[in-house]
Design an enzyme around this catalytic site. Structure first.
Site, short mmCIF file in Angstrom:
data_model
loop_
_atom_site.label_atom_id
_atom_site.label_comp_id
_atom_site.label_asym_id
_atom_site.label_seq_id
_atom_site.Cartn_x
_atom_site.Cartn_y
_atom_site.Cartn_z
N THR A 241 0.82 -1.23 0.00
CA THR A 241 0.00 0.00 0.00
C THR A 241 0.85 1.27 0.00
N ASP B 211 1.71 -8.66 9.21
CA ASP B 211 2.56 -7.56 9.63
C ASP B 211 3.99 -8.11 9.65
N ALA C 156 8.30 -0.88 5.51
CA ALA C 156 9.26 -0.19 6.39
C ALA C 156 8.57 0.96 7.09
N GLN C 157 9.14 1.37 8.22
CA GLN C 157 8.91 2.72 8.72
C GLN C 157 9.93 3.51 7.92
N SER C 158 9.49 4.18 6.89
CA SER C 158 10.43 4.69 5.87
C SER C 158 10.73 6.17 5.99
N THR D 119 18.74 1.14 0.74
CA THR D 119 18.60 2.58 0.51
C THR D 119 19.93 3.32 0.51
N GLU E 249 20.36 5.90 2.05
CA GLU E 249 20.57 6.40 3.41
C GLU E 249 21.66 5.61 4.13
N TYR F 41 16.90 5.05 10.99
CA TYR F 41 16.38 4.41 9.76
C TYR F 41 17.54 3.81 8.95
N LYS G 21 18.17 -0.16 8.16
CA LYS G 21 18.26 -0.65 6.78
C LYS G 21 19.59 -1.35 6.54
N ARG H 253 3.79 9.71 -3.64
CA ARG H 253 4.70 9.89 -2.51
C ARG H 253 3.91 10.39 -1.30
P1 NAP Z 1 6.22 3.92 1.94
O1 NAP Z 1 5.36 4.66 0.97
O2 NAP Z 1 6.44 4.50 3.30
O3 NAP Z 1 5.65 2.44 2.07
C1 NAP Z 1 6.00 1.57 3.13
C2 NAP Z 1 4.89 0.55 3.28
O4 NAP Z 1 5.21 -0.33 4.38
C3 NAP Z 1 3.52 1.16 3.61
O5 NAP Z 1 2.56 0.46 2.85
C4 NAP Z 1 3.35 0.82 5.09
O6 NAP Z 1 2.01 0.78 5.51
C5 NAP Z 1 4.01 -0.55 5.13
N1 NAP Z 1 4.32 -0.97 6.49
C6 NAP Z 1 4.77 -0.21 7.52
N2 NAP Z 1 4.91 -0.95 8.62
C7 NAP Z 1 4.54 -2.22 8.29
C8 NAP Z 1 4.48 -3.43 9.01
N3 NAP Z 1 4.83 -3.49 10.29
N4 NAP Z 1 4.06 -4.55 8.36
C9 NAP Z 1 3.70 -4.50 7.06
N5 NAP Z 1 3.74 -3.36 6.32
C10 NAP Z 1 4.16 -2.23 6.94
O7 NAP Z 1 7.68 3.71 1.32
P2 NAP Z 1 8.13 3.67 -0.23
O8 NAP Z 1 8.61 5.02 -0.61
O9 NAP Z 1 7.09 2.99 -1.04
O10 NAP Z 1 9.41 2.76 -0.14
C11 NAP Z 1 9.32 1.34 -0.25
C12 NAP Z 1 10.51 0.72 0.43
O11 NAP Z 1 11.72 1.19 -0.18
C13 NAP Z 1 10.65 1.05 1.91
O12 NAP Z 1 11.22 -0.07 2.53
C14 NAP Z 1 11.62 2.21 1.94
O13 NAP Z 1 12.28 2.27 3.18
C15 NAP Z 1 12.54 1.82 0.80
N6 NAP Z 1 13.19 2.90 0.08
C16 NAP Z 1 12.46 3.95 -0.38
C17 NAP Z 1 13.10 4.94 -1.11
C18 NAP Z 1 12.33 6.10 -1.67
O14 NAP Z 1 12.97 7.09 -2.05
N7 NAP Z 1 11.02 6.01 -1.81
C19 NAP Z 1 14.49 4.84 -1.39
C20 NAP Z 1 15.16 3.73 -0.91
C21 NAP Z 1 14.53 2.76 -0.19
P3 NAP Z 1 1.47 2.04 6.40
O15 NAP Z 1 1.76 3.27 5.59
O16 NAP Z 1 0.07 1.74 6.61
O17 NAP Z 1 2.31 2.02 7.67
O1 F7E Z 2 14.18 14.46 2.85
C1 F7E Z 2 15.43 17.82 3.57
C2 F7E Z 2 15.77 16.71 4.54
O2 F7E Z 2 12.29 13.27 3.92
C3 F7E Z 2 15.05 14.84 1.80
C4 F7E Z 2 12.97 8.15 2.15
O3 F7E Z 2 12.23 7.64 1.08
O4 F7E Z 2 14.79 8.72 0.70
C5 F7E Z 2 13.89 9.25 1.64
O5 F7E Z 2 14.59 9.82 2.74
C6 F7E Z 2 15.92 16.00 2.25
C7 F7E Z 2 16.58 15.80 3.63
O6 F7E Z 2 13.76 12.08 2.20
C8 F7E Z 2 12.35 19.30 4.76
O7 F7E Z 2 16.47 17.21 5.67
C9 F7E Z 2 14.31 20.00 4.15
O8 F7E Z 2 17.91 16.25 3.57
O9 F7E Z 2 12.18 13.77 1.44
P1 F7E Z 2 12.99 13.40 2.62
P2 F7E Z 2 15.05 11.35 2.79
O10 F7E Z 2 15.30 11.69 4.20
O11 F7E Z 2 16.17 11.57 1.82
C10 F7E Z 2 15.65 7.67 1.19
C11 F7E Z 2 16.50 7.20 0.05
C12 F7E Z 2 14.90 6.61 1.89
O12 F7E Z 2 15.29 5.45 1.89
C13 F7E Z 2 13.80 7.05 2.79
O13 F7E Z 2 12.91 5.97 3.07
O14 F7E Z 2 15.10 17.16 2.37
N1 F7E Z 2 14.30 18.65 4.01
N2 F7E Z 2 13.12 20.42 4.60
C14 F7E Z 2 13.09 18.19 4.38
N3 F7E Z 2 12.60 16.94 4.40
C15 F7E Z 2 11.32 16.79 4.82
N4 F7E Z 2 10.78 15.55 4.83
N5 F7E Z 2 10.56 17.85 5.22
C16 F7E Z 2 11.02 19.12 5.21
O15 F7E Z 2 10.31 20.06 5.58
#
Ligand code: NAP
Ligand code: F7E
Length: 325
Positions: free
Chosen positions: A12, A60, A84-86, A127, A129, A151, A155, A186
């Protein structure tokens, strides 16, 4: 013949929804693990028009027994662990939950596969990160890790456990080290969507200003729709491996704001306010990935420039905000 089955945790979420759509288009029977939530979780699947095409199984990732049941029920050829708690920001206020879901959750999946479906191919959502305080100006599969948040640390544990299960037990387990990827799906807490939503709302007169933290941070931003293709390609390889998935271009949050506000004919300087409360306890200042290995071995490269991605997100937010106004 029965369709090839795939099981997705985090179905989701942003990537889960795009990946489910891609796998359905490829003819898979798509199963998803659905944790119990009080509020609407299915909006992304509805947005993509696939809510009735996926089979959702109660579960879960922190509950091993439910994960085993999901694997036994779906008998998947491929398992994608996207749950993830992402949100990096929340990982400082909920570090233990983040460790349980984002770290241990992955191990529960690996163990369930090892016990119940050892031939299944496994994808771990690693990631950029994990690079955190970067050790090299351009990060690749061989760059040392230095996570800067709970986080990132969770990871990194999941990443090494994926490598470990591959090397110890011969699982076909691959890890995609994905750099930031975004889309109209997003979550609004992430900075790109926070900005595109605010730009749309300010344009429509629904909001006046936007508070942000560190706008000098730089990220390598791509389109989620492109990135889920790389996940699938990794599991089609004979040998499991780890791959960086990135665009190879980095941009400041400031310049991304400029793109979003320009898309609605506004200047970000007139609306963005810096709020020190939004600065993180430790920042990842800059990320820039080298997608060379993914290009050479998977034939994958990013195809959506940041300008197009941000326009797409602003347009989607304008449409949704007009609808709800
Ligand atoms: P997201 O939108 O936050 O999706 C994470 C999903 O995990 C949500 O459906 C969430 O459901 C579910 N979830 C949370 N806790 C759970 C649990 N205990 N059991 C089962 N499901 C659970 O993240 P995303 O952007 O699609 O990213 C997908 C994955 O790639 C994540 O693991 C993230 O950390 C990783 N990742 C993302 C990025 C990025 O830029 N998007 C980059 C690198 C890696 P709820 O929302 O209901 O909690
Ligand atoms: O922040 C800066 C913040 O929260 C990006 C996740 O998908 O990508 C994501 O993590 C940048 C950071 O993403 C605000 O400090 C400034 O430097 O959009 P973000 P993230 O932290 O890079 C990685 C690859 C993952 O794996 C993660 O799951 O933007 N920033 N001002 C802010 N960020 C947020 N959220 N809000 C602000 O107001």
């Amino acid at each position: 013949m029965a369709a090839r089955a795939a099981l997705i945790t985090g179905i989701t979420g942003q990537d889960g929804a795009y990946l489910a759509k891609l796998l359905l288009q490829k003819g898979y029977a798509v199963f998803g693990v659905l944790p119990r939530r009080a509020s609407d979780m299915l909006w992304r699947l509805r947005y993509l028009g696939i809510q009735d095409d996926v089979q959702l199984l109660d579960g879960d990732v922190t509950d091993l027994s439910s994960v085993i049941r999901a694997v036994e029920h779906s008998q998947p050829a491929e398992v994608y662990n996207l749950a993830a708690q992402s949100f990096v920001g929340t990982s400082w206020s909920q570090p233990i939950l983040t460790g349980m879901v984002t770290g241990i959750g992955a191990v529960n999946l690996l163990e369930a596969i090892r016990m119940a479906q050892p031939k299944a191919r496994f994808y771990q959502a690693s990631t950029s990160e994990m690079f955190g305080q970067i050790r090299e100006p351009v990060q690749s599969e061989t760059t040392p890790f230095y996570p800067r948040s709970p986080y990132g640390a969770a990871k990194l544990y999941a990443h090494w456990m994926t490598v470990n299960h591959r090397e110890s037990f011969g699982l076909h387990a691959s890890s995609g080290i994905l750099f930031n990827h975004e889309s109209p799906l997003r979550g609004p807490e992430f900075v790109t969507r926070k900005v595109t939503l605010a730009a749309a709302r300010i344009k429509l007169g629904q909001q006046k200003s936007l508070r942000l933290g560190n706008i000098d941070a730089q990220r390598d931003w791509g389109f989620a729709g492109d990135f889920v293709e790389a996940m699938w390609l990794m599991l089609q390889q004979d040998q499991p491996d780890d791959y960086v998935v990135a665009t190879g271009r980095t941009t400041t949050v400031r310049d991304m704001c400029s793109l979003a506000f320009n898309a609605v004919g506004l200047r970000y300087e007139d609306h963005v306010e810096i709020d020190p409360a939004l600065m993180r306890p430790a920042e990842v200042e800059v990320l820039l990935g080298n997608p060379g290995k993914a290009r050479e071995r998977l034939g994958w490269s990013a195809t959506t420039p940041l300008e197009d991605l941000i326009s797409m997100m602003v347009e989607a937010d304008l449409a949704r905000e007009r609808q709800t106004a």
